[in-house]
Write an enzyme that holds these catalytic residues in place. Structure first.
Site, mmCIF file in Angstrom:
data_model
loop_
_atom_site.group_PDB
_atom_site.id
_atom_site.type_symbol
_atom_site.label_atom_id
_atom_site.label_comp_id
_atom_site.label_asym_id
_atom_site.label_seq_id
_atom_site.Cartn_x
_atom_site.Cartn_y
_atom_site.Cartn_z
ATOM 1 C CB SER A 61 2.475 45.713 51.971
ATOM 2 O OG SER A 61 1.957 45.629 50.682
HETATM 3 N N1 SAH Z 1 3.805 45.711 46.421
HETATM 4 C C1 SAH Z 1 3.582 47.129 46.715
HETATM 5 C C2 SAH Z 1 2.240 47.393 47.372
HETATM 6 C C3 SAH Z 1 1.262 47.559 46.339
HETATM 7 S S1 SAH Z 1 -0.355 48.122 46.642
HETATM 8 C C4 SAH Z 1 4.715 47.718 47.506
HETATM 9 O O1 SAH Z 1 5.620 46.996 47.905
HETATM 10 O O2 SAH Z 1 4.700 48.941 47.703
HETATM 11 C C5 SAH Z 1 -1.092 47.279 45.252
HETATM 12 C C6 SAH Z 1 -0.743 47.802 43.897
HETATM 13 O O3 SAH Z 1 -1.384 46.963 42.939
HETATM 14 C C7 SAH Z 1 -1.251 49.214 43.615
HETATM 15 O O4 SAH Z 1 -0.184 50.040 43.263
HETATM 16 C C8 SAH Z 1 -2.231 49.023 42.473
HETATM 17 O O5 SAH Z 1 -2.232 50.090 41.550
HETATM 18 C C9 SAH Z 1 -1.725 47.754 41.833
HETATM 19 N N2 SAH Z 1 -2.698 47.033 41.008
HETATM 20 C C10 SAH Z 1 -4.017 46.817 41.265
HETATM 21 N N3 SAH Z 1 -4.573 46.116 40.248
HETATM 22 C C11 SAH Z 1 -3.595 45.874 39.350
HETATM 23 C C12 SAH Z 1 -3.544 45.223 38.076
HETATM 24 N N4 SAH Z 1 -4.629 44.651 37.520
HETATM 25 N N5 SAH Z 1 -2.378 45.186 37.413
HETATM 26 C C13 SAH Z 1 -1.258 45.760 37.939
HETATM 27 N N6 SAH Z 1 -1.240 46.400 39.124
HETATM 28 C C14 SAH Z 1 -2.393 46.462 39.825
#
Ligand code: SAH
Length: 214
Positions: A61
């Site tokens: 993000s």
């Molecule tokens: N917080 C992260 C940004 C994440 S992007 C950072 O600081 O880099 C969102 C993430 O959510 C992705 O890696 C995606 O794979 C994950 N995601 C999406 N659906 C999910 C679910 N049901 N359970 C766990 N992770 C999930």
């Protein structure tokens, strides 16, 4: 001033100018080097206030959004926090500076592995990364003082709401994946849930189930 110190100062200044004013959050963001969470060709852009691609087609993000979401959570030092969507691990690392314990779940195994290695390297021992479908929260460790979801859901999942302590706060982007989403803060009260809308954002979608492995 060295080039490195100058870049760090600009980074924090940029985040501040976007409305992150909580000194605890700013200090956490000063301590955690975003450059440790971005690899390959995008590493050079780690200190820009932009989201960047990471492995498995996901994104780290935008720093100012990480700051605003963290600020909205109003974390206390004794809090147990759940993050859904570990991604690079950057958001979890920021949370680890403010909370007692951070559980972070991710549906892509390679991302969990990479984030776990980064946490170890940086000595962030109060973070537990787990391969799991965050749509179900983390029943073993529930309830939580704070929950942060870093992927967009069409509605705040009721399972996650039920894992919030009374007085607890959840921050989650709500809306369809390819549309403008709204960052929502949900506070659990004795009577139910209070909602407030913070700003518009864009996140990758919350996807049910673990990613299939080849
Ligand atoms: N917080 C992260 C940004 C994440 S992007 C950072 O600081 O880099 C969102 C993430 O959510 C992705 O890696 C995606 O794979 C994950 N995601 C999406 N659906 C999910 C679910 N049901 N359970 C766990 N992770 C999930």
């Amino acid at each position: 001033m060295t080039q490195d110190a100058e870049r760090k100062m600009q980074f924090i200044f940029g985040i501040r100018s976007k409305g992150v004013t909580d000194t605890h959050v700013l200090t956490a963001m000063e301590r955690i080097d975003r450059g440790q969470f971005v690899t390959g060709v995008f590493a050079a852009r780690a200190y820009e206030d932009v989201p960047l691609p990471i492995a498995c087609g996901q994104t780290i993000s935008q720093p100012s959004v990480v700051g605003l979401m963290t600020q909205a959570l109003k974390i206390s030092p004794r809090d147990k926090v759940l993050e859904v969507g570990t991604g690079s691990g950057y958001q979890a690392a920021i949370l680890s500076q403010l909370a007692r314990r951070v559980y972070t779940v991710e549906r892509h195994r390679p991302l969990v592995k990479q984030a776990a290695e980064t946490f170890q390297k940086l000595n962030l021992s109060n973070i537990t990364p787990i391969l799991a479908d965050g749509c179900h929260g983390l029943p073993d460790q529930a309830p939580f003082d704070r929950i942060i979801v870093t992927a967009a859901a069409e509605d705040p999942p009721s399972t996650l709401l039920s894992q919030l302590k009374p007085g607890g706060i959840m921050v989650i982007p709500v809306g369809q994946s390819d549309h403008v989403q709204h960052l929502i803060r949900v506070t659990r009260t004795d009577a139910g849930f209070d909602y407030d809308e913070l700003r518009s954002v864009r996140f990758v979608p919350l996807v049910e189930g673990l990613e299939k492995e080849r």
